[in-house]
Scaffold this active site. Structure first.
Site, PDB file in Angstrom:
ATOM      1  CG  HIS A 340      46.518  44.474  51.102  1.00 29.32           C
ATOM      2  ND1 HIS A 340      45.941  45.524  50.423  1.00 29.32           N
ATOM      3  CD2 HIS A 340      47.820  44.813  51.277  1.00 29.32           C
ATOM      4  CE1 HIS A 340      46.857  46.452  50.199  1.00 29.32           C
ATOM      5  NE2 HIS A 340      48.009  46.044  50.704  1.00 29.32           N
ATOM      6  CG  HIS A 383      44.120  44.179  40.992  1.00 23.29           C
ATOM      7  ND1 HIS A 383      44.084  45.555  41.053  1.00 23.29           N
ATOM      8  CD2 HIS A 383      42.820  43.790  40.931  1.00 23.29           C
ATOM      9  CE1 HIS A 383      42.831  45.969  41.047  1.00 23.29           C
ATOM     10  NE2 HIS A 383      42.044  44.921  40.965  1.00 23.29           N
ATOM     11  CD  GLU A 389      46.188  49.457  39.555  1.00 22.76           C
ATOM     12  OE1 GLU A 389      47.337  49.197  39.995  1.00 22.76           O
ATOM     13  OE2 GLU A 389      45.195  48.767  39.830  1.00 22.76           O
ATOM     14  CG  HIS A 412      50.778  47.633  36.104  1.00 21.22           C
ATOM     15  ND1 HIS A 412      51.173  48.055  37.352  1.00 21.22           N
ATOM     16  CD2 HIS A 412      51.822  46.937  35.597  1.00 21.22           C
ATOM     17  CE1 HIS A 412      52.390  47.620  37.602  1.00 21.22           C
ATOM     18  NE2 HIS A 412      52.807  46.939  36.546  1.00 21.22           N
ATOM     19  CG  HIS A 418      48.979  45.068  38.212  1.00 24.76           C
ATOM     20  ND1 HIS A 418      47.853  45.147  37.427  1.00 24.76           N
ATOM     21  CD2 HIS A 418      48.645  45.665  39.393  1.00 24.76           C
ATOM     22  CE1 HIS A 418      46.892  45.768  38.076  1.00 24.76           C
ATOM     23  NE2 HIS A 418      47.342  46.084  39.286  1.00 24.76           N
TER      24      HIS A 418
END
Length: 498
Positions: A340, A383, A389, A412, A418
């Protein structure tokens, strides 16, 4: 344009003063003597027509547009006397001496200058929901999430609060270089306008189409589009969906200016293409009536009265103007074999910080897209980030969390862990990744900043905060470890309790 004027002015005598632009063919403009190449403000003009209004296209281009023939000077910027006795005024978005590649300014040719019958700004008592002096901010490292602010097709009948009234501060940086807001409103701004002297606004509608009237022209912003209002430019927000629903959405403010991210090895095309950014064409009002201008200045709200419409720019040229963008035109770049990619690959716009390679703020989207990476955990990975974020969901669902709903938001903070909820984790770790899959369930976005954000205490204690958010990671995710070749053993009671 006529429909807009009729809605705003029932008096036919006032309607006649709202000028409907002239038309010009490409042949006439290219071959007329002593003319400049420009775009006329007309639905028949050679520019992009979307919805009720026409636009000029191209991110950062230098535009020339006029609502009356030859309103722009054919030579120079500041003639001794302008056509129609218009007044010349420049608005600068950067210092005069900034290098040409980043220099932002526009020349406006208006009926009356901004200084006309200037009345002093006075502070608005107790500010506004987003400019209140008594807002208390707190540092909170916990994962935070909010449900929609009572905006899910809620009726606006009887509501008197406007876009300006309905802006609420969610979080801001200590330096105030970055602020995040959410808005709801059920009444149109009437005989008032606003500007932000502190920075640029990026507005993301979630419910309700916006009509944004600016000094440079009219912009219609549908759900699934965004609009950027640069620092210092006057604007007014209304909606043709009122009454009937409460319009709602998200806003990002930066003390800087947005630009397109560099593409690096991607090449010369991809992500948000410059041609898809739309800028307004000239539109003006010649109205003599009392109006109020609200000014966000130094984090406080001020107001002053004027005796005419501030939207009296008959022509303008330059590269400093509001613009909009349709998120459906974003060209996704994704992995075609494994892994990803970093979410930065979905950046639409960025605002640079003083630290090279680090954004003061990024605007990132997660649109419908194909996912074909094999032997890969396809949702966003778990992460911890040196950036903060803030996420919102415009429509549909989010591929990393089944419980995230449209109109909601999450925050976050720096180094706060998260990632996907446990249901998404279980599904993604068992699906067949030899087959490509198209995610087309929704449209999410992220405001990402290098700044640590202070959260409005009101949002920490409000009724629409999702106090059970962290439970989305509860479950059996942490009990699956099994060292190969050894017997699986359950932890002892003391360790299990811990």
């Amino acid at each position: 344009h006529q429909q807009h004027n009729q809605e705003r002015h029932q008096d036919s005598s006032l309607q006649q003063t709202c000028q409907i632009p002239q038309t010009a063919t490409l042949f006439e403009k290219f071959f007329a003597p002593n003319s400049v190449i420009l775009v006329m403000s007309s639905l028949q003009s050679p520019c992009a027509a979307t919805g009720a209004y026409s636009y000029q296209s191209g991110f950062g281009n230098t535009f020339a547009t006029e609502a009356l023939p030859n309103a722009l000077p054919s030579k120079g910027n500041n003639p001794q006397v302008n056509k129609y006795n218009l007044i010349t005024e420049q608005i600068s978005g950067t210092a005069f001496t900034v290098e040409r590649s980043r220099n932002l300014r526009s020349w406006l040719y208006r009926i009356r200058p901004s200084t006309s019958n200037f009345s002093e700004y006075v502070p608005v008592v107790n500010g506004n929901n987003f400019c209140k002096e008594d807002i208390q901010f707190e540092i909170d490292p916990n994962p935070l999430r909010w449900k929609p602010m009572k905006n899910d097709k809620t009726s606006s009948n009887g509501s008197t609060f406007t876009f300006l009234d309905g802006i609420k501060t969610v979080a801001t940086s200590k330096s105030r270089n970055v602020s995040i807001y959410m808005y709801t409103f059920g009444s149109n701004m009437n005989k008032c306008s606003m500007l932000n002297s502190d920075g640029d606004f990026l507005i993301v509608p979630q419910l309700g189409t916006l009509t944004v009237q600016t000094e440079m022209g009219m912009i219609q912003v549908d759900v699934g589009e965004i609009v950027v209002i640069p620092r210092g430019i006057l604007f007014r927000v209304t909606s043709t969906d009122l009454p009937g629903i409460l319009c709602s959405g998200y806003m990002l403010e930066v003390q800087g200016h947005f630009h397109l991210p560099e593409l690096g090895p991607i090449g010369s095309n991809g992500l948000a293409n410059a041609r898809d950014f739309l800028y307004p064409v000239s539109y003006y009002e010649d109205l003599q009536e009392q109006e109020v201008i609200y000014n966000k200045f130094g984090g406080k709200l001020f107001m002053r009265e004027i005796d005419c419409s501030p939207f009296n720019v008959v022509a303008w040229h330059g590269n400093y103007s509001p613009f909009k963008y349709d998120l459906d035109k974003f060209n996704c770049i994704n992995s075609v074999n494994f892994d990803h990619p970093d979410p930065s690959i979905y950046t639409v716009l960025t605002c640079s910080s003083s630290n090279p390679g680090t954004a003061l703020a990024d605007f990132v989207i997660f649109p419908p897209r194909w996912m074909c990476a094999e032997n890969t955990f396809r949702p966003p990975w778990y992460h911890r980030n040196c950036m903060t974020e803030f996420m919102g969901l415009i429509s549909g669902s989010y591929d990393a969390k089944t419980s995230f709903v449209p109109g909601g938001a999450s925050l976050h903070s720096i180094m706060t862990p998260h990632g996907p909820d446990h249901l998404t984790f279980k599904k993604a770790t068992s699906e067949d990744t030899t087959k490509a899959k198209k995610f087309e369930g929704g449209l999410a976005f992220m405001f990402e900043t290098c700044e640590l954000l202070l959260v409005n205490r009101e949002f920490l204690q409000c009724e629409h905060r999702d106090y059970d958010y962290v439970k989305c990671w509860h479950g059996d995710m942490g009990n699956n470890f099994h060292a190969e070749g050894t017997k699986s053993e359950k932890p002892d009671a003391k360790r299990q309790k811990l």
